[in-house]
Design a protein around this motif. Structure first.
Motif, short mmCIF file in Angstrom:
data_model
loop_
_atom_site.label_atom_id
_atom_site.label_comp_id
_atom_site.label_asym_id
_atom_site.label_seq_id
_atom_site.Cartn_x
_atom_site.Cartn_y
_atom_site.Cartn_z
N LEU A 85 0.72 -1.13 0.05
CA LEU A 85 -0.37 -0.03 -0.13
C LEU A 85 0.93 0.93 0.15
N ARG A 86 1.91 1.33 0.92
CA ARG A 86 3.00 1.95 0.71
C ARG A 86 3.19 2.74 -0.34
N GLN A 87 3.92 1.38 -1.29
CA GLN A 87 4.13 1.35 -2.67
C GLN A 87 3.19 2.14 -3.57
N MET A 88 2.20 1.78 -3.56
CA MET A 88 1.13 2.40 -4.09
C MET A 88 0.55 4.03 -3.94
N ILE A 89 1.47 4.49 -2.49
CA ILE A 89 0.89 5.47 -2.58
C ILE A 89 1.52 6.76 -2.79
N ASP A 90 3.06 5.93 -2.92
CA ASP A 90 4.34 6.90 -3.15
C ASP A 90 4.25 6.77 -5.03
N TYR A 91 3.97 5.93 -6.27
CA TYR A 91 3.34 5.55 -7.23
C TYR A 91 2.36 7.45 -7.55
N ALA A 92 1.14 7.27 -6.16
CA ALA A 92 0.53 8.22 -6.82
C ALA A 92 1.21 9.67 -6.34
N GLU A 93 2.24 9.98 -5.55
CA GLU A 93 2.19 11.30 -5.21
C GLU A 93 4.08 11.60 -6.09
N THR A 94 3.82 10.29 -7.35
CA THR A 94 5.45 10.87 -7.30
C THR A 94 5.47 11.85 -8.54
N SER A 95 6.52 12.52 -8.60
CA SER A 95 5.99 13.52 -9.83
C SER A 95 6.90 12.81 -11.08
N VAL A 96 7.78 12.40 -10.97
CA VAL A 96 8.23 10.98 -12.04
C VAL A 96 7.21 10.17 -13.20
N CYS A 97 7.83 10.40 -14.18
CA CYS A 97 6.98 9.55 -15.23
C CYS A 97 6.40 8.59 -14.34
N ARG A 98 4.41 8.46 -14.71
CA ARG A 98 3.97 7.12 -13.77
C ARG A 98 5.02 5.69 -14.51
N ARG A 99 4.65 5.62 -15.92
CA ARG A 99 5.07 4.67 -16.40
C ARG A 99 6.35 4.08 -16.11
N ARG A 100 7.38 5.10 -15.51
CA ARG A 100 8.61 4.10 -15.32
C ARG A 100 8.12 3.85 -13.66
N VAL A 101 7.35 4.42 -13.16
CA VAL A 101 7.41 3.98 -11.56
C VAL A 101 7.13 2.33 -11.75
N GLN A 102 5.36 1.69 -12.85
CA GLN A 102 5.08 0.84 -13.04
C GLN A 102 6.37 -0.40 -13.08
N LEU A 103 6.51 -0.18 -14.37
CA LEU A 103 8.55 -0.68 -15.22
C LEU A 103 9.46 -1.33 -13.93
N SER A 104 9.59 -0.55 -13.60
CA SER A 104 10.23 -0.43 -11.72
C SER A 104 10.16 -1.60 -10.93
N TYR A 105 8.91 -1.52 -11.18
CA TYR A 105 8.15 -2.69 -9.50
C TYR A 105 8.03 -4.08 -11.08
N PHE A 106 8.33 -4.22 -11.91
CA PHE A 106 8.44 -5.59 -12.19
C PHE A 106 9.89 -5.50 -13.20
N GLY A 107 11.13 -4.57 -12.86
CA GLY A 107 12.01 -4.80 -13.30
C GLY A 107 13.05 -4.12 -14.37
N GLU A 108 11.24 -3.09 -14.92
CA GLU A 108 11.79 -2.50 -16.11
C GLU A 108 12.03 -1.33 -16.25
N SER A 109 12.98 -1.35 -16.95
CA SER A 109 13.85 0.70 -16.86
C SER A 109 12.41 1.24 -18.39
N LEU A 110 13.20 2.96 -18.55
CA LEU A 110 11.91 3.38 -19.46
C LEU A 110 13.46 4.52 -19.40
N GLU A 111 13.12 4.33 -20.44
CA GLU A 111 14.62 5.63 -21.18
C GLU A 111 14.03 6.41 -21.47
N GLY A 112 13.51 7.60 -20.74
CA GLY A 112 13.23 9.23 -21.16
C GLY A 112 11.99 8.88 -21.06
N LEU A 113 10.47 10.05 -20.84
CA LEU A 113 9.49 9.88 -21.20
C LEU A 113 8.88 9.10 -21.85
#
Length: 740
Positions: free
Chosen positions: A378-406
């Protein structure tokens, strides 16, 4: 026994077989190597995102191999839906589950033993009994092996096998008996989401032997992600958003009570909506789900109980009215949008009161370890909601995948906060993690950095560390922002066992050695993001024909008692509307039209397209799809007879309604003709059609919202302004703008 038939025996290539059975010209990324491995009787673990084409990885091999492919599927609705789609494609498939009576089961078993079926769907509950294979089903399997053969076992939604997955089911864990009982038959496991830990667990639990592991990208580029705060009138904002969206949508809530309240309010406000939650009877849930899937209603308000059974590819938006419990679940639920690859929108509403509700629900879990892990998620979910970085980058990072750029497909990328260099702060933070011997979580590290004198700090003698107090100049929130950013950028790791301990990785040491710098997106005050995902507007002719084809599809689907997308997916209808195929040969070139579809639907759809083209004076236009992505000012189409007829009547002084009456067409169609004429440089007297004051109001909005859709412009102006007025004023205004 398991067997394989070379695809060249009946088809020159796998692509030929694909087109014949399913109507597609080429495989999606990752499908071909899996299919080749399955044809060689190799085990496989397939991780492909929702809409990525997992099912084809076992469906096509089932048609090319000898025997029956047995597919384990968790929900009755899901297997029935798969069988409906396969049957409509001419693929011999069936299911065995508790919805069937004795006679129906016996008939299906007879068809299986007679070699009439290639795919058999069963639930794990039917397969497993008392930690072994159900004796009744074991008897059927043995008969199949001795007669027609069993080509393989496919375990769908395989994340249910793992207790680390987001939807663990104990009966799935017992499927290892398949390997014990039938060691010679290959097994494949398929799921849309699985972290590295879950993948390892799946392979071990199912006892896969040297499996091909295919992990496709988790990136869903057609989905737009945004987070909105719940303001003073959250329902009013939700209603406005629902009205703005086109097509079907799902609204997720945490509680049954919230589902019921929202469904009632939306119904009272004229929306076509049904509820879905575990408190409803099985019959009501089935009926509501069927009506939604068959486009009898537009909206479904649901708890997460409305989950894996949804195989509807044309959901255009998913709204989470309450915060989800974890990122993996959110990825799955939001991923129910846009399975057909067309643009779709995913919105999450954030209110900290909802966080407290989610935490309370976690507290109801009887197991303390489960509670601990759930709270970390749940805390990771709150971090996602509050983040100011690319949301797709946060999702992909959770699954161990990187995203270059925006990604340019989330609110943070389209409305980015300023980026600042926080390398020195990052070095302080990571140094503190190291000084604390990588044994503590973020809250403790921040306490040390800020010079806290808490008893825990003193007992551990962390007040004597060189990093104690070196971060007093930054607030707790600033350090949390940095910590989250380091995690999202994978510059530090965190354990996932419920005790979130920070661990340095190779990138952490690069930061500490000044080999790489760290930039942090610092959030601005909240500003609402773009209203919807950017989608290319159809030409009026495409939009009108698409409406005709959807109505035809719905009628045919109702006649067969199947969902409309079983007849054709929306992407296929859109291609038909763009290219307007008027012969059987041309219709067969549409993606998704296989041999069976061509035979079953070719005539009725080409008849409808020919009639539409005759009514509007249009030709078949193979280039329309290619031109669709070009700017409007670059599209130049010849003015046909139907447009000329409208122009002549306009120049005689007739109004929109009068022209529509005389021609037997709708005013909307006449307005689209005049818009087209304006864009081709013809003289159309807009001043006579639209009052000057109304024109000025439209132009004022256009000046402010230059790239807004017709719907957004009308929402701003209000219902007193017609789409026809806006369309005409916008066309003239855009053609008068200086070319850059």
């Amino acid at each position: 026994m398991a067997g394989v038939a070379s695809p060249t025996a009946a088809f020159p290539s796998l692509e030929t077989a694909l087109k014949h059975h399913f109507g597609y010209d080429q495989f999606r990324l990752g499908q071909r190597p899996v299919i080749e491995a399955v044809l060689k009787n190799q085990d496989a673990l397939v991780i492909m995102p929702t809409g990525g084409g997992k099912s084809l990885c076992y469906q096509l091999p089932a048609l090319l191999k000898l025997g029956v492919m047995v597919v384990v599927s968790p929900l009755i609705a899901l297997m029935q839906d798969q069988v409906d789609s396969l049957t409509d494609n001419g693929v011999p498939a069936t299911y065995l589950n508790s919805s069937l009576d004795f006679n129906a089961i016996r008939q299906r078993e007879a068809d299986l033993l007679a070699g009439k079926i290639k795919l058999l769907y069963v639930s794990p509950e039917r397969l497993i009994k008392d930690r072994g294979i159900n004796p009744a089903f074991l008897g059927l399997l043995n008969q199949l092996i001795q007669t027609v053969g069993v080509s393989g076992f496919a375990i769908d939604e395989a994340h249910c096998v793992s207790e680390w997955g987001h939807d663990f089911r104990p009966e799935y864990r017992q499927l290892s008996v398949l390997r014990e009982t039938f060691p010679q038959i290959p097994v494949m496991a398929l799921t849309a989401t699985a972290t590295e830990r879950v993948r390892v667990d799946i392979a071990q639990q199912l006892r896969l032997r040297d499996p091909l592991i295919q992990v496709s990208s988790f990136n869903r580029p057609n989905l737009f992600y945004e987070v909105r705060p719940k303001g003073r009138d959250p329902y009013g904002e939700l209603l406005r958003q629902v009205k703005r969206h086109q097509g079907s949508g799902i609204i997720y809530c945490l509680s049954r009570k919230r589902v019921g309240e929202l469904a009632e309010k939306l119904t009272a406000d004229g929306q076509s909506v049904l509820p879905y939650h575990a408190g409803l009877s099985d019959e009501t849930r089935r009926e509501n789900q069927t009506r939604f899937i068959r486009d009898d209603v537009r909206l479904m308000v649901a708890t997460v109980a409305f989950g894996m059974g949804i195989n509807k590819p044309d959901v255009r938006f998913v709204i989470h009215y309450d915060i989800p419990r974890n990122i993996e679940g959110y990825y799955q639920e939001s991923g129910r949008a846009g399975r057909d690859g067309e643009p779709a929108h995913c919105t999450l509403y954030l209110a900290y009161g909802d966080v407290a509700t989610a935490d309370y629900l976690i507290g109801q879990k009887p197991d303390e370890t489960e509670q601990r892990i759930a709270r970390q998620q749940l805390r990771q979910m709150i971090d996602y909601a509050e983040t100011s970085v690319c949301r797709r980058r946060v999702q992909l990072s959770y699954f161990g995948e990187s995203l270059e750029g925006l990604c340019h497909q989330c609110d943070n990328c389209l409305n980015p906060p300023p980026v600042e260099d926080w390398t020195i702060e990052a070095q302080k933070f990571l140094s503190c993690v190291a000084r604390c011997q990588e044994r503590f979580g973020m809250a403790h590290i921040i306490d040390v950095l800020r010079g806290s004198k808490k008893q825990k700090i003193l007992d551990l003698r962390h007040d004597q560390l060189s990093t104690h107090g070196i971060g007093k100049d930054r607030s707790v929130e600033e350090w949390r922002l940095l910590g989250r950013s380091l995690l999202h950028q994978r510059l530090v790791d965190e354990t996932t066992d419920g005790y979130p301990v920070l661990k340095l990785n190779a990138a952490s040491w690069q930061v500490l050695r000044k080999q790489i710098s760290v930039e942090v997106a610092v959030p601005k005050d909240f500003a609402p993001g773009p209203a919807e995902a950017a989608a290319i507007e159809d030409t009026p002719e495409v939009a009108q024909l698409l409406t005709v084809l959807k109505a035809l599809r719905k009628r045919l689907a109702d006649q067969q008692s199947v969902p409309p997308y079983v007849v054709f997916p929306e992407s296929a209808l859109r291609q038909m509307a763009q290219t307007r195929p008027q012969t059987i040969a041309a219709f067969g070139q549409v993606s998704g039209v296989g041999s069976r579809k061509l035979e079953q639907y070719g005539e009725v759809f080409t008849d409808a397209i020919r009639q539409f083209c005759a009514d509007y004076g249009l030709e078949s236009d193979p280039g329309a799809g290619r031109r669709r992505s070009r700017p409007a000012r670059e599209r130049r189409q010849a003015v046909g007879d139907t447009h000329r007829h409208t122009l002549e009547l306009h120049r005689q002084g007739l109004s929109l309604d009068e022209i529509a009456d005389q021609r037997g067409l709708k005013p909307t169609t006449i307005a689209s003709h005049l818009e087209h004429l304006l864009r081709q440089g013809e003289s159309v007297n807009v001043d006579r059609l639209v009052d000057i004051d109304r024109q000025q109001a439209v132009i004022a909005v256009l000046t402010e919202m230059e790239n807004a859709s017709l719907t957004e412009i009308r929402d701003r102006l209000g219902p007193a302004y017609s789409y026809e007025d806006i369309r005409l004023v916008r066309a003239r205004w855009q053609t008068e703008q200086p070319k850059v």
